[in-house]
Design a protein around this motif. Sequence first.
Motif, PDB file in Angstrom:
ATOM      1  N   LEU A  11       0.731  -1.176   0.026  1.00 22.95           N
ATOM      2  CA  LEU A  11      -0.069   0.177  -0.004  1.00 22.95           C
ATOM      3  C   LEU A  11       0.881   1.155   0.123  1.00 22.95           C
ATOM      4  N   SER A  21      -0.166  -0.746   8.095  1.00 28.75           N
ATOM      5  CA  SER A  21       0.091  -1.687   7.214  1.00 28.75           C
ATOM      6  C   SER A  21       0.902  -2.888   7.757  1.00 28.75           C
ATOM      7  N   SER A  80      -2.917   1.145  -5.719  1.00 26.51           N
ATOM      8  CA  SER A  80      -2.611   0.113  -4.596  1.00 26.51           C
ATOM      9  C   SER A  80      -3.767   0.027  -3.608  1.00 26.51           C
ATOM     10  N   LEU A  81      -4.103   1.259  -3.360  1.00 28.02           N
ATOM     11  CA  LEU A  81      -5.236   1.337  -2.217  1.00 28.02           C
ATOM     12  C   LEU A  81      -6.575   0.723  -3.060  1.00 28.02           C
ATOM     13  N   ARG A  84      -6.008  -3.428  -2.831  1.00 21.15           N
ATOM     14  CA  ARG A  84      -6.015  -3.923  -1.497  1.00 21.15           C
ATOM     15  C   ARG A  84      -7.431  -4.095  -1.040  1.00 21.15           C
TER      16      ARG A  84
END
Length: 293
Positions: A11, A21, A80-81, A84
Amino acid sequence: MKAYSTAHLSLDLPEGHPFPSYKYPGVAEALKGLLPVLPAPEVPREALFLAHDPAYLERLFREGLSRKESLRLGLPFTPSLLRRALHAAGGTLLAAEDALREGLGLNLAGGTHHAFPDRAEGYSLFNDVAVAVRWLRARGFAGRVLVVDLDAHQGNGTAVFFQEDPTVFTLSLHGERNYPLRKERSDLDVGLPDGVGDEAYLYALDEALEIAQAFRPELVFYNAGVDVLKGDRFGRLGLSLEGVRKRDERVFRMVKTLGVPLVVVMGGGYNRDPQLTVEAHAGTYRLALSSLA
């Protein structure tokens, strides 16, 4: 028996951002010897559309979030957010299917209870529990569902998702003066004062679970946030590690008494001692396995 994890995903965050994280790979590593920990898959897009507003989803996938929306989320929007969040929701969906098939489903992520049908809030892009419930409904599960949300913050998004659904009972035990400032209406809300310790917390929980049990659920989702621990950066409550264990014990005892499947999702945990956050989360899953598997 298996668990799902987003530990395989990175992330992108600004330096010093408080999002923890570290805890996802930490908990996966702590449980590795007890059961297979599998990479959570991406949630099917059609599952998201069963729960969330189509206009919100289409704009999210096409454009992402505006700066204002990212501020409300508390995280900068990046590919990436999104990736995820898709995998975290996928882990809850598979854990729910495991629960119906095997009695217990475990996602070492999820519990993103601040996401509303039409917007993101509070580290929550998708409401994974709402998505899983709607997915199970579409596939024929018609039983009563209980959501036990023991994160330190009210499950405001989850409350809104199910306010008009008599087949889902939402219980939220949370800090009354904590985020979100404006609370929504769960089926049962129990607001606690800042700094509440083990004894008062467990007394309130016993009363709340007795009421929830009377709903006679046929499936339980448990948001097992450990931001209730003393020393959490955002939780404002004062439980000890032993208090968290006794909290979990009560939930698992209720589930065992009811004889129904259980889905455990991670929820929040932001302790100033990172190892304490990992140990508390891992302890919840260990106890679920020893109590119910």
